[in-house]
Design an enzyme around this catalytic site. Structure first.
Site, PDB file in Angstrom:
ATOM      1  N   LYS A 158      62.522  90.579  12.876  1.00  0.00           N
ATOM      2  CA  LYS A 158      62.687  89.452  13.811  1.00  0.00           C
ATOM      3  C   LYS A 158      61.797  88.286  13.400  1.00  0.00           C
ATOM      4  CE  LYS A 158      63.673  92.793  17.443  1.00  0.00           C
ATOM      5  NZ  LYS A 158      63.019  93.648  18.444  1.00  0.00           N
ATOM      6  N   GLY A 174      67.932  96.253  25.646  1.00  0.00           N
ATOM      7  CA  GLY A 174      68.727  96.823  26.738  1.00  0.00           C
ATOM      8  C   GLY A 174      70.117  96.226  26.716  1.00  0.00           C
ATOM      9  N   VAL A 233      66.909  88.319  17.942  1.00  0.00           N
ATOM     10  CA  VAL A 233      65.452  88.190  18.072  1.00  0.00           C
ATOM     11  C   VAL A 233      65.095  88.157  19.547  1.00  0.00           C
ATOM     12  CG1 VAL A 233      63.417  86.808  17.514  1.00  0.00           C
ATOM     13  CG2 VAL A 233      65.357  86.845  15.933  1.00  0.00           C
ATOM     14  N   GLY A 268      65.960  89.961  22.029  1.00  0.00           N
ATOM     15  CA  GLY A 268      67.034  90.318  22.971  1.00  0.00           C
ATOM     16  C   GLY A 268      67.536  89.180  23.832  1.00  0.00           C
ATOM     17  N   GLY A 303      63.455 107.585  26.813  1.00  0.00           N
ATOM     18  CA  GLY A 303      64.431 106.747  26.106  1.00  0.00           C
ATOM     19  C   GLY A 303      63.897 105.371  25.714  1.00  0.00           C
TER      20      GLY A 303
END
Ligand SMILES: NC(=O)c1ccc[n+]([C@@H]2O[C@H](COP(=O)([O-])OP(=O)(O)OC[C@H]3O[C@@H](n4cnc5c(N)ncnc54)[C@H](OP(=O)(O)O)[C@@H]3O)[C@@H](O)[C@H]2O)c1
Length: 437
Positions: free
Chosen positions: A207, A304, A134, A136, A189
């Site tokens: 999440k 990321g 959740v 990141g 991206g």
């Protein structure tokens, strides 16, 4: 020094490769902090030959993540494959059943099978850690599960999908359409080739379902979430929001109400001056309101390789520091068997302010008819403004209404009535307004 903690990493993609690299690059710091070495002793992915950007030659390769989950060569199984079924579910289940601790970043898996997996972990006395699942890199799970003991949560809400926030931020900053920004985000991206999962709110919903369980002690109910995505947000909405002192964000909101718990994901107007309105681009944020603490807002990188790896490694380090034989806390804050069934509040009874944008024929009486439909449904208006539409559509007007607190049912009835009256030339737009500090 205690024996080294042996980690097996399944999935060596964006997150998995970062985890392997950081565990190697930061080995000395981690050993000092945890009081023991953390070593990657096994890895699994599909393509054995692919360069993963770090030396994995000392780790044993497994073609099958389930076999790796069961091997006695590892103490911790780190699942970074993804997906709610298939090898991710099979390997996590196998690892827990074999008495291995598990760390995962897989929100889809937890949203669907989290409670069942938590039951196995708790029965086996092992940890199932999922900080990266959740928002990141934001440590929201630890905050809710550990740092907020004793607090009663009334609402938790947040910007949980970086792709959506990136698109909305650029639409506002550059005055360009959703489609144009989406194409550019795909080129850069920031959005997937098939963006549906992100832009229609599914990722946010996964999440949110985990946060709801932690906040309210309920079983995860990811299929019981009201969901609207951002694909129908236009420049007209963004400009009107700005004029009225609001900014549009895709929020996931879980809130305790008298009739149950609301779980909803939809574009939301938040006051421009609120803290959450300042969260731009791919950044995520989670706000938690409680009786003791008040409102807490955490913000930071929600995705990321490195940011997500940071959360995964934090979870691994917790396991490295845990004492053998020590009773671990429950996975979702309460023992899985004690989580209450989720009692859903009906969306129709949602109470709040609403923004309504109507494109109507430029005819005498339309404005009055709209005001009457609102009054008939006991909707009191904070403002009602009409603008001429220029260019080819000169025979049309835009009417923008902002309501005081009312209910979803009343707004839907009023808008249905206006639609039946035959005054609209385009689909009506309704955006909920969210209170935010
Ligand atoms: N990317 C993010 O920013 C982010 C943020 C938060 C959470 N997450 C979560 O983290 C997880 C991983 O995401 P990711 O972006 O790293 O995915 P990814 O780049 O697509 O990597 C997936 C990895 O799984 C491996 N894999 C696929 N099927 C396998 C199988 N049957 N057996 C063994 N390995 C298999 C792939 O192997 P090959 O490389 O050989 O094909 C690949 O290394 C997901 O649950 C995702 O939701 C990701």
């Amino acid at each position: 020094m205690a024996e080294a903690l042996r980690v097996g990493i399944a999935g060596l993609g964006t997150v998995g490769a970062s985890v392997a690299r950081v565990l190697r690059d930061k080995a000395a710091e981690l050993t000092r902090q945890c009081g023991r070495d953390i070593i990657v002793s096994a890895v699994s992915a599909r393509d054995r030959k692919r360069d993963r950007g770090t030396d994995l030659s000392s780790a044993n390769w497994f073609d099958d993540p389930v076999k790796m989950a069961q091997t006695a060569e590892i103490d911790v199984f780190v699942e970074l494959i993804g997906g709610d079924e298939g090898p991710a579910r099979a390997s996590v289940k196998a690892a827990l059943e074999a008495g291995r601790h598990v760390v995962t970043a897989n929100k889809a898996l937890l949203a669907k099978h989290g409670v069942a997996l938590a039951e196995i972990a708790e029965k086996k006395g092992v940890l199932l850690n999922y900080e990266a699942a959740v928002a990141g890199g934001i440590p929201v799970i630890k905050t809710m599960r550990e740092a907020m003991a004793g607090n009663s949560v009334s609402r938790v809400f947040g910007i949980l999908n970086g792709t959506c926030n990136y698109i909305l931020t650029r639409m506002e900053a550059e005055g360009v359409s959703f489609d144009v920004v989406l194409k550019d985000a795909q080129r850069l991206g920031y959005a997937e080739a098939d963006p549906t999962f992100d832009i229609e709110g599914h990722d946010t919903a996964h999440k949110l379902s985990i946060l709801t369980s932690l906040a309210f002690g309920t079983r995860i109910a990811a299929n019981d979430i009201y969901m609207e995505g951002i694909s129908n947000i236009t420049q007209a909405d963004i400009r009107a929001a700005g004029d009225l002192g609001y900014r549009i964000k895709l929020l996931g909101v879980a809130q305790r109400t008298e009739s149950g718990i609301e779980q909803r994901v939809h574009p939301t107007m938040v006051p421009t001056a609120s803290v959450i309105a300042q969260v731009h681009g791919v950044t995520n944020a989670v706000a938690i309101e409680t009786d003791i603490l008040g409102e807490l807002l955490l913000s930071g990188p929600g995705a990321g390789g490195n940011a997500t790896a940071s959360a995964v490694i934090g979870d691994v380090a917790d396991i490295a520091k845990s004492r053998p034989g020590f009773q671990h806390g429950p996975v979702f804050g309460l023992p899985a068997k004690e989580l209450k069934p989720y009692k859903k509040a009906q969306m129709r009874s949602h109470a709040g302010g609403y923004f309504i944008r109507l494109t109507v024929h430029d005819r005498i009486g339309v404005f009055a008819a709209i005001a009457k439909r609102m009054a008939d449904n006991d909707i009191s208006l904070e403002s009602i403004v009409q603008h001429a539409v220029s260019g080819e559509a000169a025979a049309q007007k835009t009417v923008i209404l902002v309501t005081h607190e009312t209910t979803e049912a009343a707004v839907r009835k009023a808008v249905d009535g206006i639609t039946k009256d035959g005054h609209l030339t385009d689909k009506p737009q309704v955006i909920r307004i969210e209170r935010a500090g």
